[in-house]
Design an enzyme around this catalytic site. Structure first.
Site, PDB file in Angstrom:
ATOM      1  N   LYS A 134     -57.952-100.667 -55.148  1.00  0.00           N
ATOM      2  CA  LYS A 134     -57.584-100.151 -53.827  1.00  0.00           C
ATOM      3  C   LYS A 134     -57.671 -98.631 -53.759  1.00  0.00           C
ATOM      4  O   LYS A 134     -58.009 -98.063 -52.716  1.00  0.00           O
ATOM      5  CB  LYS A 134     -56.174-100.620 -53.465  1.00  0.00           C
ATOM      6  CG  LYS A 134     -56.061-102.114 -53.247  1.00  0.00           C
ATOM      7  CD  LYS A 134     -54.655-102.537 -52.893  1.00  0.00           C
ATOM      8  CE  LYS A 134     -53.704-102.435 -54.061  1.00  0.00           C
ATOM      9  NZ  LYS A 134     -54.014-103.352 -55.174  1.00  0.00           N
TER      10      LYS A 134
ATOM     11  N   GLY B 282     -50.679 -98.400 -59.481  1.00  0.00           N
ATOM     12  CA  GLY B 282     -51.523 -97.436 -60.175  1.00  0.00           C
ATOM     13  C   GLY B 282     -52.888 -97.418 -59.526  1.00  0.00           C
ATOM     14  O   GLY B 282     -53.726 -98.276 -59.798  1.00  0.00           O
ATOM     15  N   HIS B 283     -53.111 -96.479 -58.606  1.00  0.00           N
ATOM     16  CA  HIS B 283     -54.370 -96.408 -57.871  1.00  0.00           C
ATOM     17  C   HIS B 283     -55.239 -95.310 -58.475  1.00  0.00           C
ATOM     18  O   HIS B 283     -54.904 -94.130 -58.411  1.00  0.00           O
ATOM     19  CB  HIS B 283     -54.103 -96.155 -56.386  1.00  0.00           C
ATOM     20  CG  HIS B 283     -53.380 -97.292 -55.729  1.00  0.00           C
ATOM     21  ND1 HIS B 283     -52.916 -97.254 -54.439  1.00  0.00           N
ATOM     22  CD2 HIS B 283     -53.043 -98.531 -56.197  1.00  0.00           C
ATOM     23  CE1 HIS B 283     -52.330 -98.399 -54.134  1.00  0.00           C
ATOM     24  NE2 HIS B 283     -52.397 -99.188 -55.197  1.00  0.00           N
TER      25      HIS B 283
ATOM     26  N   GLN C 119     -50.070-103.455 -55.096  1.00  0.00           N
ATOM     27  CA  GLN C 119     -50.092-104.795 -55.683  1.00  0.00           C
ATOM     28  C   GLN C 119     -51.113-105.686 -54.940  1.00  0.00           C
ATOM     29  O   GLN C 119     -52.158-105.201 -54.554  1.00  0.00           O
ATOM     30  CB  GLN C 119     -48.691-105.429 -55.698  1.00  0.00           C
ATOM     31  CG  GLN C 119     -47.747-104.780 -56.678  1.00  0.00           C
ATOM     32  CD  GLN C 119     -47.056-103.538 -56.149  1.00  0.00           C
ATOM     33  OE1 GLN C 119     -46.512-103.532 -55.063  1.00  0.00           O
ATOM     34  NE2 GLN C 119     -47.074-102.474 -56.915  1.00  0.00           N
TER      35      GLN C 119
ATOM     36  N   ASP D 151     -54.456-104.653 -58.795  1.00  0.00           N
ATOM     37  CA  ASP D 151     -55.418-103.982 -59.694  1.00  0.00           C
ATOM     38  C   ASP D 151     -56.863-104.219 -59.263  1.00  0.00           C
ATOM     39  O   ASP D 151     -57.775-104.195 -60.085  1.00  0.00           O
ATOM     40  CB  ASP D 151     -55.239-104.461 -61.147  1.00  0.00           C
ATOM     41  CG  ASP D 151     -53.816-104.283 -61.646  1.00  0.00           C
ATOM     42  OD1 ASP D 151     -53.302-103.159 -61.530  1.00  0.00           O
ATOM     43  OD2 ASP D 151     -53.229-105.265 -62.126  1.00  0.00           O
TER      44      ASP D 151
END
Length: 449
Positions: free
Chosen positions: A32, A56-57, A239, A29
């Site tokens: 990225k 979740g990007h 991650q 988180d």
């Protein structure tokens, strides 16, 4: 062609190569998605190498917000080709939904997105097992996203998994699924859960899964051909280092290799072709799910960081735990990933603090600890040793030139560099693409040439 000429040709190709891996330097988180989005126009191919749709990007472009879970962030640039490698586990329904969502926002994936035939599939029983196991662990649960990621990797390691390439042989894929579901039902019913109806599950799964066929490619051949032709590749991890199955705070980790080394195995790209590594780290620290977190703040300061930083998971919406910057974690990440530079994100979240603390070491059982403990049991006993730095009490949001940052903010960045052992080459001062500072004469500025 004479041997000497051939050798010179390959030496020249290697010298000109620009293949950079982007990893999370904390517990994930870190931002990225934004960083990859900024770098992507300077590369020919963006390739995701591990994880699943537990990532979740988030990328913000003006008023539009994109949240990518499986598809590389480079898809938002028309000239980029994107590849999902063999190290990723793929839920067909999630994959198809993401493509539809992007199409609805004007982004077409057709002809630019490819999926490794060697990637493993997340099957219905993986999700059921994930939920049942986490529920059975009660307060000791790992804190997974309950999306079947871990069980899919288990089947991969056990050599019983279903791969994307198996969809080219539907009858064989169906038989494999039935066998796997029957085996999973034994565990599910033993835990007091409901058995899965194999025929229904197989039929429903295959409807979604067969939609993947146009995207299937030999990813190793594709990426190595690109490198051989002198194209540049951006390798996107998910991650973070502290969630890596080998190097993270085990057992509170993900089920794949989130560190830079995972890029080679997760894509079939020889390590010698990876020429750079960039680690993403927040100017403070967050973590989602269970596990030790030495600098965690359970007071009003932690609540402030959570609110101001909008610290809620892009995939699950879960609130993130927050704490001060942990140089122990990022220094460890620099070491195990061989980071050439750090992208420091969310510096603006610290704008209002009078003082800012940085963890420089741990104290455990009365002794000073300067190397990362090997496991969660020891990390849970560690107390942070803090150094206090003055805040800048000045708005940094939207600053795009390094020298325009407040003096105290520059001092903070320099101290992070000293403690972590590498240069901060990029600073994010807001969620927008434009709210970014690129450090001149850094590896990051070189990669963007």
């Amino acid at each position: 062609m004479p041997l000497t000429m051939c050798a010179c040709k390959f030496v020249q190709i290697k010298w000109l190569m620009k293949n950079v891996v982007v990893i999370g330097a904390q517990w994930g988180d870190e931002g990225k998605g934004k960083v990859v989005d900024i770098l992507a126009p300077h590369f020919d191919l963006v390739a995701r190498y591990q994880g699943g749709h537990n990532a979740g990007h988030t990328v913000r472009i003006g008023e539009r917000k994109f949240v990518l879970h499986l598809i590389p962030s480079g898809i938002l640039h028309d000239d980029c080709e994107c590849l999902i490698g063999n190290g990723v586990v793929v839920d067909p329904t999630a994959f198809n939904s993401e493509i539809e969502e992007l199409r609805g926002m004007g982004v077409d994936c057709e002809g630019r997105l490819f999926l490794s035939s060697r990637a493993h599939l997340i099957l219905p029983h993986h999700i059921a097992l994930d939920r049942a196991r986490e529920q059975g662990l009660g307060s000791n649960n790992v804190g997974t996203t309950l999306r079947g990621i871990g069980p899919a990797y288990e089947d991969k390691a056990a050599r019983t998994g279903l791969r994307v390439g198996d969809l080219l042989f539907p009858d064989m894929a169906r038989d494999k699924m039935r066998t796997n579901i029957q085996e999973a039902n034994r565990e599910l019913t033993a835990m007091g859960g409901d058995a899965i109806d194999a025929e229904t599950a197989v039929d429903e799964f295959m409807v979604e899964a067969l939609r993947l066929k146009p995207f299937i490619r030999d990813s190793a051949a594709m990426i190595n051909t690109a490198v051989r032709e002198g194209k540049s590749v951006l390798l996107e991890g998910a991650q973070g280092t502290m969630l890596d199955v080998d190097h993270g705070s085990y057992p509170f980790v993900t089920s794949s290799s989130a560190t830079a080394g995972g890029a080679a195995t997760g894509l079939g790209l020889p390590p010698k072709h990876i020429t750079g590594a960039l680690g993403i780290a927040k100017a403070y620290t967050t973590r989602v799910g269970g596990g030790p977190f030495p600098t965690e703040l359970l007071d009003e300061t932690g609540a402030y960081l959570q609110k101001r930083g909008n610290e809620y998971g892009a995939s699950t919406g879960r609130p993130r735990r927050t704490g001060w910057f942990d140089a122990m974690v990022v220094r460890y990440s620099v070491m195990v990933n061989g980071l050439d530079a750090i992208a420091l994100t969310k510096l603006d979240v610290l704008d209002e603090f009078d003082e800012i603390k940085v963890c420089t070491a741990y104290r455990c059982r009365g002794e000073l600890v300067e190397d990362m403990p090997y496991g969660a049991n020891i990390l849970a006993e560690c107390e942070p040793v803090y150094e206090t730095l003055p805040g800048w009490k000045t708005k940094t949001s939207g600053v795009t030139e390094y020298d325009d940052l407040p003096a105290a903010a520059l001092d903070y960045v320099r101290r992070v560099e000293e403690l972590c052992g590498t240069i901060v080459g990029m600073i994010s001062t807001g969620p927008e693409r434009t709210e970014t500072t690129i450090r001149h004469h850094s590896p990051v500025s070189d990669w963007m040439k």
